[in-house]
Design a protein around this motif. Structure first.
Motif, PDB file in Angstrom:
ATOM      1  N   ALA A   1       0.962  -0.829  -0.358  1.00 40.49           N
ATOM      2  CA  ALA A   1      -0.341  -0.506   0.021  1.00 40.49           C
ATOM      3  C   ALA A   1       0.903   1.033   0.094  1.00 40.49           C
ATOM      4  O   ALA A   1       0.595   2.075  -0.532  1.00 40.49           O
ATOM      5  N   VAL A   2       2.396   1.246   0.703  1.00 37.55           N
ATOM      6  CA  VAL A   2       2.938   2.356   0.795  1.00 37.55           C
ATOM      7  C   VAL A   2       3.097   2.592  -0.860  1.00 37.55           C
ATOM      8  O   VAL A   2       3.484   4.313  -0.831  1.00 37.55           O
TER       9      VAL A   2
ATOM     10  N   GLY B   1       1.429   9.478 -10.546  1.00 39.47           N
ATOM     11  CA  GLY B   1       1.344   9.577 -12.084  1.00 39.47           C
ATOM     12  C   GLY B   1       2.335   7.644 -12.512  1.00 39.47           C
ATOM     13  O   GLY B   1       1.666   8.278 -13.251  1.00 39.47           O
ATOM     14  N   GLU B   2       2.729   7.002 -11.763  1.00 41.01           N
ATOM     15  CA  GLU B   2       3.502   5.823 -12.579  1.00 41.01           C
ATOM     16  C   GLU B   2       2.313   4.650 -12.557  1.00 41.01           C
ATOM     17  O   GLU B   2       2.518   3.793 -12.881  1.00 41.01           O
ATOM     18  N   LEU B   3       1.423   4.617 -11.759  1.00 42.30           N
ATOM     19  CA  LEU B   3       0.488   3.520 -12.027  1.00 42.30           C
ATOM     20  C   LEU B   3      -1.240   4.455 -11.585  1.00 42.30           C
ATOM     21  O   LEU B   3      -1.839   5.268 -11.509  1.00 42.30           O
ATOM     22  N   THR B   4      -2.347   3.681 -12.347  1.00 41.13           N
ATOM     23  CA  THR B   4      -3.540   4.176 -13.402  1.00 41.13           C
ATOM     24  C   THR B   4      -4.585   4.134 -13.063  1.00 41.13           C
ATOM     25  O   THR B   4      -5.381   3.986 -13.729  1.00 41.13           O
ATOM     26  N   GLY B   5      -4.174   2.415 -13.767  1.00 42.60           N
ATOM     27  CA  GLY B   5      -5.587   1.658 -13.916  1.00 42.60           C
ATOM     28  C   GLY B   5      -6.466   1.215 -13.580  1.00 42.60           C
ATOM     29  O   GLY B   5      -6.446   1.879 -11.864  1.00 42.60           O
ATOM     30  N   ALA B   6      -7.090   0.811 -13.715  1.00 43.77           N
ATOM     31  CA  ALA B   6      -8.400   0.296 -12.662  1.00 43.77           C
ATOM     32  C   ALA B   6      -8.179   0.060 -11.319  1.00 43.77           C
ATOM     33  O   ALA B   6      -8.966  -0.817 -11.122  1.00 43.77           O
ATOM     34  N   MET B   7      -6.910  -1.676 -11.605  1.00 45.35           N
ATOM     35  CA  MET B   7      -6.663  -2.084 -10.195  1.00 45.35           C
ATOM     36  C   MET B   7      -6.018  -1.288  -9.569  1.00 45.35           C
ATOM     37  O   MET B   7      -6.084  -1.795  -8.290  1.00 45.35           O
ATOM     38  N   ALA B   8      -5.207  -0.022 -10.409  1.00 44.73           N
ATOM     39  CA  ALA B   8      -4.308   0.639  -8.966  1.00 44.73           C
ATOM     40  C   ALA B   8      -5.311   1.032  -7.750  1.00 44.73           C
ATOM     41  O   ALA B   8      -5.622   1.546  -8.021  1.00 44.73           O
ATOM     42  N   GLY B   9      -4.030   0.186  -6.857  1.00 41.45           N
ATOM     43  CA  GLY B   9      -4.716   0.819  -5.548  1.00 41.45           C
ATOM     44  C   GLY B   9      -5.969  -0.443  -5.074  1.00 41.45           C
ATOM     45  O   GLY B   9      -6.607   0.500  -3.965  1.00 41.45           O
ATOM     46  N   VAL B  10      -6.252  -0.789  -5.700  1.00 41.81           N
ATOM     47  CA  VAL B  10      -7.641  -1.661  -5.323  1.00 41.81           C
ATOM     48  C   VAL B  10      -7.347  -2.854  -3.942  1.00 41.81           C
ATOM     49  O   VAL B  10      -6.107  -4.083  -4.676  1.00 41.81           O
TER      50      VAL B  10
END
Lengths: 95, 492
Positions: free
Chosen positions: B59-60, B69-78
């Motif tokens: 998570a960190v 801005g390196e991760l933007t996809g639909a699963m990023a952070g989920v």
């Protein structure tokens, strides 16, 4: 079709399962019940029906014959029960 | 109510939007689920392993990468969880078996690697029937799972821990596997959405094998949209699975809002015959009428060989399992017996001690069916009847676009009710197994509650690779109903 205790013992040996004698009767009963369920198939007329080995009737995909894997010996041996000098240990096979 | 108290009510898209607009951090979302697991899992036993520390570390990292801005996809952070038969690097992967109770996987399954690369946060590994063999989650060596809708009932199986996890919102999405109904049946028992895609659509690399001509991975989540988002990440060709199919992967979310006008729905008359519980039948009938009211055309179809599916399955699946599970030999990984006197003793005792009874029964049935003198009568015969079952579906799909019917003949049954009767347990899957044998995609979505207060799922079967259409149909149903958003009061 019923399976006998002797047959269950033989199958257990083939499957490398040390079934203890006191469990043999229960296993024989359960396996016989399953085989009875499966026996419905023998009444089905399947003359000329091609056996279905793959849901999509696809052929195995082939690839170039090149090395694609690197060695992971240490990593894989780290989860083995007993290893020594990069080898898997088993009880003595040859006298 | 603070933000953290309501994160578990969000969809995948809601969580994604929340972490990307800065409403809450990935760490807050992760902690919200970890706290719920800590609070509710003792009652449900839906997780075998909770990866609290690695989840927080992930998570960190993901918070940082999203900010940059390196991760933007639909699963990023989920956050998500995995059925405990997907190998996950550095994490215990048990298959709910004593055979693998201490197995730390040295690598990631294809789907685990995909979700990791997409920026998902692994919360832990879900309980299941041992080696995915069972329909009630009672064959697990880590104890049975309770159904969140009634904790005296089973959650179904084999992906029962995953289904209970989603029903109680202990993760917003999980991956299950389905060999004969192991995603669809627990989804039905637990009021969630789950899809088993076409055989070969998703790589099985690193998914511990049960029956290789049937096993398929698929998402389980509250909604069809959540499943579509997940499918976009995990579907597609992988050279490490030789049965992985080389066909383009559509955007499964693109057509979720397509119209159902003129959709031809086939109802197999065999799925509505004797054996279907009347309460379940009534809920199914009501949902079918709702589709009709939205412009769908209902037709009766017939699958005349479907009654042979359970017998075929109990030859094919055990035969393949007996071969696949021969790798557990007490030498390279897994349980090893104490003081083996010779190599045979090492094999025989390690395997007897490591496997539970249902797994051993199936290994023995498979060994018997494949043994000299019996091959033609059992395995070959079953493969022939399997083709007849597939041909029934091919004929039906000439007249209809999709097939609908119950996922299961009953609602969730009591813990212990069928545990000692393998045949009664096997017959639980009579509506899901034909679909598996044909290799077709099948899904379950929630359509309400029976008179006993327990959930009922609709099974939706599409033609090969029609997952996008199926997700569209379930999504549309979820636009005019809210069954899929309902959570048992004690886990709300």
């Amino acid at each position: 079709m019923a399976i006998s205790e002797a047959e269950v013992k033989k199958v257990a040996r083939l499957a490398r399962l040390a079934v203890p004698d006191d469990r043999l009767e229960a296993y024989t009963q359960n396996l016989s019940n399953i085989l009875n369920l499966v026996d419905q198939l023998s009444a089905v007329d399947t003359t000329g029906v091609e056996p279905m080995a793959h849901p999509l009737d696809m052929m195995q995909r082939l690839r170039e014959d090149v090395v694609t894997e690197t060695s992971h010996r240490e990593k894989y041996q780290s989860v083995a029960p007993e290893v020594e000098d990069g080898l898997y240990l088993v009880p003595k096979v040859l006298e | 109510m603070s933000q953290a108290d309501s994160i578990h009510t969000l969809s995948l898209k809601g969580i994604h939007d929340g972490v990307h607009t800065g409403k809450f951090s990935v760490m807050e979302a992760t902690d919200a689920y970890l706290d719920r697991i800590e609070r509710f899992n003792p009652e449900l036993n839906a997780y075998i392993t909770v990866t609290r520390e690695s989840a927080q570390a992930q998570a960190v990292d993901i918070d940082n990468r999203i900010r940059k801005g390196e991760l933007t996809g639909a699963m990023a952070g989920v956050p998500y969880s995995l059925k405990d038969l997907f190998c996950s690097e550095g994490v215990r992967t048990t298959c709910a078996s004593n055979m693998l109770s201490n197995f730390i996987s040295p690598y990631d399954a294809h789907v685990a690697a995909k979700l990791k690369a997409a920026g998902g946060v692994l919360l832990g590994k879900n309980n299941m029937d041992e080696f995915a063999m069972g329909s009630s989650n009672e064959t697990s060596a880590f104890g049975n799972v309770c159904n969140p809708w009634d904790t005296t009932k089973v959650p179904g199986g084999s992906s029962g821990g995953g289904a209970a996890t989603i029903a109680a919102r202990l993760a917003p999405m999980t991956l299950g596997t389905d060999t004969g109904g192991s995603i669809r049946q627990p989804a039905s028992f637990c009021n969630i959405t789950g899809i088993k895609p076409t055989y070969g659509r998703i790589s099985r690399y690193g998914m511990i094998a049960f029956a290789s001509s049937l096993d398929q991975c698929g998402p389980m989540a509250p909604s069809a949209e959540d499943c579509a988002i997940t499918m976009n990440i995990i579907a597609g060709l992988d050279s490490r699975d030789s049965t992985s199919v080389d066909l383009p992967v559509p955007d499964y979310t693109a057509n979720l809002n397509g119209s159902l006008e003129g959709l031809r729905i086939g109802l197999p008359k065999e799925f509505f015959a004797e054996g279907l519980d009347a309460q379940v039948g009534a809920v199914i009938d009501r949902a079918i009428k709702e589709f009709q009211a939205k412009g769908a055309i209902i037709k009766e179809v017939t699958l005349p060989n479907s009654h042979l599916a359970v017998p075929v399955y109990y030859v094919v699946a055990p035969a393949e399992c007996s071969s696949n599970l021969s790798r557990f030999d007490g030498v390279r990984f897994g349980h090893r017996c104490e003081n083996p006197k010779d190599l045979m003793d090492l094999y025989e005792r390690s395997r007897w001690e490591g496997f539970g009874d249902e797994v051993k029964r199936r290994i023995m049935i498979g060994t018997y069916a494949l043994s000299a003198g019996y091959y033609d009568a059992y395995y070959l015969k079953a493969q022939q009847v399997r083709r007849l079952i597939k041909q029934d579906f091919e004929a039906a799909f000439k007249d209809v676009d999709v097939i609908m019917g119950p996922s299961c003949p009953t609602t969730a049954f009591g813990i212990g009710a069928k545990k000692d009767d393998p045949i009664a347990m096997y017959l639980e899957d009579l509506y899901t197994i034909p679909v598996s044998l044909a290799g077709l995609p099948g899904m379950t979505f929630p359509i309400g509650f029976a008179a006993d207060g327990l959930p009922v799922g609709m099974q939706l079967v599409g033609n090969y690779f029609e997952e996008a259409r199926m997700l569209n149909i379930a999504h549309q149903y979820q636009q005019w109903t809210d069954w899929h958003t309902q959570v048992p009061a004690q886990f709300a």
